[in-house]
Design a protein around this motif. Structure first.
Motif, PDB file in Angstrom:
ATOM      1  N   ALA A 147       0.816  -1.205   0.000  1.00 30.42           N
ATOM      2  CA  ALA A 147       0.000   0.000   0.000  1.00 30.42           C
ATOM      3  C   ALA A 147       0.855   1.262   0.000  1.00 30.42           C
ATOM      4  CB  ALA A 147      -0.941  -0.005   1.210  1.00 30.42           C
ATOM      5  N   ILE A 148       2.000   1.208   0.665  1.00 35.01           N
ATOM      6  CA  ILE A 148       2.877   2.385   0.736  1.00 35.01           C
ATOM      7  C   ILE A 148       3.756   2.499  -0.501  1.00 35.01           C
ATOM      8  CG2 ILE A 148       4.753   3.475   2.013  1.00 35.01           C
ATOM      9  CD1 ILE A 148       3.663   2.137   4.551  1.00 35.01           C
ATOM     10  N   LEU A 149       4.423   1.403  -0.877  1.00 34.09           N
ATOM     11  CA  LEU A 149       5.494   1.481  -1.863  1.00 34.09           C
ATOM     12  C   LEU A 149       5.019   1.327  -3.305  1.00 34.09           C
ATOM     13  CD1 LEU A 149       8.194  -0.631   0.021  1.00 34.09           C
ATOM     14  CD2 LEU A 149       7.951   1.865  -0.060  1.00 34.09           C
ATOM     15  N   ALA A 150       3.908   0.649  -3.528  1.00 34.26           N
ATOM     16  CA  ALA A 150       3.455   0.418  -4.905  1.00 34.26           C
ATOM     17  C   ALA A 150       2.474   1.474  -5.391  1.00 34.26           C
ATOM     18  CB  ALA A 150       2.822  -0.968  -5.027  1.00 34.26           C
ATOM     19  N   SER A 151       2.298   2.525  -4.607  1.00 29.68           N
ATOM     20  CA  SER A 151       1.330   3.564  -4.973  1.00 29.68           C
ATOM     21  C   SER A 151       1.983   4.773  -5.629  1.00 29.68           C
ATOM     22  CB  SER A 151       0.566   4.008  -3.721  1.00 29.68           C
ATOM     23  OG  SER A 151       1.447   4.534  -2.738  1.00 29.68           O
ATOM     24  N   ILE A 152       3.222   4.611  -6.097  1.00 33.47           N
ATOM     25  CA  ILE A 152       3.916   5.742  -6.719  1.00 33.47           C
ATOM     26  C   ILE A 152       3.336   6.024  -8.104  1.00 33.47           C
ATOM     27  CG2 ILE A 152       6.053   5.384  -5.442  1.00 33.47           C
ATOM     28  CD1 ILE A 152       7.144   3.808  -7.770  1.00 33.47           C
ATOM     29  N   PRO A 153       3.507   7.245  -8.612  1.00 31.17           N
ATOM     30  CA  PRO A 153       2.908   7.600  -9.905  1.00 31.17           C
ATOM     31  C   PRO A 153       3.567   6.873 -11.080  1.00 31.17           C
ATOM     32  CG  PRO A 153       3.497   9.562  -8.620  1.00 31.17           C
ATOM     33  CD  PRO A 153       4.139   8.394  -7.953  1.00 31.17           C
ATOM     34  N   VAL A 154       2.868   6.851 -12.184  1.00 35.27           N
ATOM     35  CA  VAL A 154       3.419   6.321 -13.430  1.00 35.27           C
ATOM     36  C   VAL A 154       4.673   7.119 -13.794  1.00 35.27           C
ATOM     37  CG1 VAL A 154       2.996   5.989 -15.890  1.00 35.27           C
ATOM     38  CG2 VAL A 154       1.162   5.542 -14.229  1.00 35.27           C
ATOM     39  N   GLY A 155       5.702   6.397 -14.214  1.00 38.52           N
ATOM     40  CA  GLY A 155       6.963   7.046 -14.563  1.00 38.52           C
ATOM     41  C   GLY A 155       8.002   6.981 -13.467  1.00 38.52           C
ATOM     42  N   CYS A 156       7.593   6.581 -12.247  1.00 40.25           N
ATOM     43  CA  CYS A 156       8.531   6.414 -11.140  1.00 40.25           C
ATOM     44  C   CYS A 156       9.030   4.973 -11.091  1.00 40.25           C
ATOM     45  CB  CYS A 156       7.870   6.758  -9.803  1.00 40.25           C
ATOM     46  SG  CYS A 156       7.417   8.480  -9.621  1.00 40.25           S
ATOM     47  N   SER A 157      10.159   4.789 -10.426  1.00 41.81           N
ATOM     48  CA  SER A 157      10.730   3.449 -10.247  1.00 41.81           C
ATOM     49  C   SER A 157      11.034   3.222  -8.778  1.00 41.81           C
ATOM     50  CB  SER A 157      12.022   3.297 -11.064  1.00 41.81           C
ATOM     51  OG  SER A 157      11.776   3.446 -12.442  1.00 41.81           O
ATOM     52  N   LEU A 158      10.769   2.003  -8.323  1.00 41.09           N
ATOM     53  CA  LEU A 158      11.108   1.620  -6.950  1.00 41.09           C
ATOM     54  C   LEU A 158      11.623   0.187  -6.956  1.00 41.09           C
ATOM     55  CD1 LEU A 158       9.417   2.370  -3.635  1.00 41.09           C
ATOM     56  CD2 LEU A 158       9.823  -0.031  -4.203  1.00 41.09           C
ATOM     57  N   LEU A 159      12.746  -0.007  -6.306  1.00 40.88           N
ATOM     58  CA  LEU A 159      13.327  -1.331  -6.150  1.00 40.88           C
ATOM     59  C   LEU A 159      13.426  -1.656  -4.668  1.00 40.88           C
ATOM     60  CD1 LEU A 159      14.787  -3.893  -7.190  1.00 40.88           C
ATOM     61  CD2 LEU A 159      16.928  -2.583  -7.073  1.00 40.88           C
ATOM     62  N   ALA A 160      12.829  -2.767  -4.253  1.00 47.07           N
ATOM     63  CA  ALA A 160      12.941  -3.250  -2.881  1.00 47.07           C
ATOM     64  C   ALA A 160      13.883  -4.446  -2.866  1.00 47.07           C
ATOM     65  CB  ALA A 160      11.575  -3.645  -2.328  1.00 47.07           C
ATOM     66  N   ILE A 161      14.915  -4.387  -2.036  1.00 46.64           N
ATOM     67  CA  ILE A 161      15.844  -5.493  -1.827  1.00 46.64           C
ATOM     68  C   ILE A 161      15.496  -6.114  -0.485  1.00 46.64           C
ATOM     69  CG2 ILE A 161      18.250  -6.215  -1.704  1.00 46.64           C
ATOM     70  CD1 ILE A 161      17.569  -4.933  -4.338  1.00 46.64           C
ATOM     71  N   LEU A 162      15.058  -7.373  -0.490  1.00 41.57           N
ATOM     72  CA  LEU A 162      14.551  -8.013   0.723  1.00 41.57           C
ATOM     73  C   LEU A 162      15.421  -9.226   1.048  1.00 41.57           C
ATOM     74  CD1 LEU A 162      10.789  -7.814  -0.289  1.00 41.57           C
ATOM     75  CD2 LEU A 162      12.035  -6.249   1.221  1.00 41.57           C
ATOM     76  N   ASP A 163      16.411  -9.011   1.886  1.00 43.46           N
ATOM     77  CA  ASP A 163      17.345 -10.073   2.271  1.00 43.46           C
ATOM     78  C   ASP A 163      16.837 -10.694   3.568  1.00 43.46           C
ATOM     79  OD1 ASP A 163      19.442 -11.781   2.466  1.00 43.46           O
ATOM     80  OD2 ASP A 163      21.016 -10.249   2.410  1.00 43.46           O
ATOM     81  N   THR A 164      15.819 -11.533   3.430  1.00 42.20           N
ATOM     82  CA  THR A 164      15.157 -12.101   4.587  1.00 42.20           C
ATOM     83  C   THR A 164      14.409 -13.366   4.184  1.00 42.20           C
ATOM     84  OG1 THR A 164      13.576 -11.622   6.374  1.00 42.20           O
ATOM     85  CG2 THR A 164      13.098 -10.679   4.207  1.00 42.20           C
ATOM     86  N   CYS A 165      13.950 -14.124   5.145  1.00 38.68           N
ATOM     87  CA  CYS A 165      13.205 -15.355   4.878  1.00 38.68           C
ATOM     88  C   CYS A 165      11.807 -15.043   4.345  1.00 38.68           C
ATOM     89  CB  CYS A 165      13.073 -16.184   6.154  1.00 38.68           C
ATOM     90  SG  CYS A 165      14.627 -16.648   6.932  1.00 38.68           S
ATOM     91  N   HIS A 166      11.210 -16.014   3.663  1.00 41.45           N
ATOM     92  CA  HIS A 166       9.816 -15.942   3.195  1.00 41.45           C
ATOM     93  C   HIS A 166       9.542 -14.651   2.425  1.00 41.45           C
ATOM     94  CE1 HIS A 166       9.634 -19.072   6.179  1.00 41.45           C
ATOM     95  NE2 HIS A 166       9.759 -18.230   7.176  1.00 41.45           N
ATOM     96  N   SER A 167      10.485 -14.231   1.605  1.00 41.02           N
ATOM     97  CA  SER A 167      10.407 -12.888   1.018  1.00 41.02           C
ATOM     98  C   SER A 167       9.945 -12.865  -0.428  1.00 41.02           C
ATOM     99  CB  SER A 167      11.780 -12.210   1.112  1.00 41.02           C
ATOM    100  OG  SER A 167      12.806 -13.024   0.565  1.00 41.02           O
ATOM    101  N   GLY A 168       9.551 -14.024  -0.991  1.00 39.25           N
ATOM    102  CA  GLY A 168       9.196 -14.052  -2.402  1.00 39.25           C
ATOM    103  C   GLY A 168       8.128 -13.049  -2.776  1.00 39.25           C
ATOM    104  N   THR A 169       7.038 -12.994  -1.999  1.00 42.91           N
ATOM    105  CA  THR A 169       5.949 -12.051  -2.281  1.00 42.91           C
ATOM    106  C   THR A 169       5.771 -11.083  -1.126  1.00 42.91           C
ATOM    107  OG1 THR A 169       4.259 -13.551  -1.380  1.00 42.91           O
ATOM    108  CG2 THR A 169       4.775 -13.751  -3.725  1.00 42.91           C
ATOM    109  N   LEU A 170       6.862 -10.709  -0.505  1.00 39.67           N
ATOM    110  CA  LEU A 170       6.798  -9.839   0.667  1.00 39.67           C
ATOM    111  C   LEU A 170       6.289  -8.441   0.327  1.00 39.67           C
ATOM    112  CD1 LEU A 170       7.244  -9.592   3.674  1.00 39.67           C
ATOM    113  CD2 LEU A 170       9.684  -9.319   3.268  1.00 39.67           C
TER     114      LEU A 170
END
Length: 403
Positions: A147-170
């Protein structure tokens, strides 16, 4: 499989330092759970992972110091720099606040994560919500992160690096099967995930509200608990019946079915063939977007990506050769803008080799402990971790990573 050949233009860019164009910001979170009051096991690597990734952003990609926010559970840092639930959410909201087309954002997390069961949520393939665990041991679930991170406007980019367990669809992004790269070994974790996906869909096709059987479904699916001469019944009027059933032209019976205990006392139960003890209905329309063969979309959308250390059903390990962060930073220092395919191929192979080394190291430590030469090592003997790249829409894996 031979060495991965990178495009020529990538080789030409090795070692170059990016010059920033649009606004770029990053939030980096590393939690070791070092407080004596923590009930989660202490981790050794997250603080070093944060420092390593911060150095990469600044020295290789040209991020400014003031644009990189670090949260670590270091007692020497002020209270607002501690990675509590409140502080993490505050910084993530600030990360994407005022986002405009062309902006790039990075969220990095290294620490513990967990899962919890969910009901009536067909978007979760495994029937579980994933969550990160803040330093105050409060969870932040995947729905909140998206809800927080995927709500950015069209044309923006966001990369989340998740170095943790059970993180496939985190980050709860819908596409990851279709972003997979080929590896020569079997992908058991992903096959198990697809199995859980099918179970989750099919379980919604059982109508328990119209059933009078009290036998658990795990048992009733194998054993026919009906009496020898079952009373006829009327098929419920709601839904579309998917399987066979008793003839509908027989008169209704007012007799109540016998209890499961009484039925068992009548003799050996019969193996069920076609008629289930529960009324069965057609499977609902699955809400899983990604089946591994997704179409490409040309519609405008923000470029939201999640690079995870493993699938939802797997654990991530701190081994003698480092974690996902170590592999990623070492590679990006010399390949600033690899294709997604080259990046994920490299990470897959390296983490596979790291797991093999961890297995061997764990065996050696256990042998030493058996000889009284040490206390043993809580490592890993069998399992692997398979990194995943998730996105809002299917990726062209020959596109290049932009930080």
């Amino acid at each position: 499989m031979g060495p991965i050949q990178l495009p020529d233009y990538e080789e030409a860019q090795e070692g170059q330092r990016d010059v920033p164009t649009e606004k770029r910001r990053a939030v980096l979170v590393g939690i070791t759970y070092c407080s004596p009051s923590n009930t989660w096991s202490r981790l050794d690597g997250p603080h070093g992972d944060v420092d390593r990734y911060r150095e990469l952003l600044m020295s290789t990609y040209g991020y400014r110091s003031e644009d990189v926010t670090v949260l670590k559970d270091n007692p020497d840092l002020p209270a607002d720099s501690q990675p509590t639930r409140v502080n993490i959410i505050r910084e993530l909201e600030g990360l994407v606040s005022g986002a405009a087309p062309g902006d790039r954002f990075t969220f990095f997390y290294s620490g513990h994560s967990d899962q919890r069961p969910v009901t009536n949520d067909l978007e979760e393939e495994d029937g579980l919500d994933e969550m990160i665990i803040a330093s105050d041991e409060q969870p932040i679930i995947d729905d909140e992160l998206r809800a927080i991170l995927a709500s950015i406007p069209v044309g923006c980019s966001l990369l989340a690096i998740l170095d943790t367990c059970h993180s496939g669809t985190l980050l709860d992004l819908p596409h990851h099967h279709c972003n997979s790269v080929y590896v020569p070994w079997q992908s058991k974790g992903k096959r198990r995930t697809m199995t859980m996906q099918n179970i989750n869909v099919r379980s919604q096709a059982t109508d328990f509200t119209n059933s009078k059987s009290e036998v658990p479904w795990s048992l009733a699916s194998v054993i026919d608990t009906r009496p020898a001469e079952p009373p006829s019944y009327q098929i419920p009027q709601t839904g579309t019946q998917a399987g066979g059933g008793p003839p509908t032209d027989q008169p209704e019976s007012s007799a109540e079915p016998e209890s499961p205990r009484t039925r068992r006392s009548r003799g050996r139960p019969r193996v069920r063939s076609l008629i289930a003890p529960h009324a069965r209905y057609a499977s609902p329309e699955p809400r899983f977007v990604c089946n591994g063969w997704c179409d490409y979309h040309d519609d405008p959308h923000p470029n939201v990506l999640s690079l995870s250390a493993c699938s939802d059903l797997q654990s991530a390990w701190e081994g003698p050769n480092g974690s996902l962060t170590t592999v990623l930073c070492n590679y990006l220092k010399t390949h600033n803008h690899p294709t997604y395919r080259a990046l994920m191929s490299h990470i897959n192979f390296q983490l596979h080799y790291n797991a093999l080394a961890l297995h061997e190291y764990t065996r050696d430590q256990k042998k030493k402990a058996a000889r009284g030469e040490g206390s043993g090592f809580d490592g890993e003997l069998d399992n692997f971790q398979e990194p995943e790249l998730s996105s809002l829409v299917r990726l062209n894996m020959d596109d290049t990573l932009q930080l």
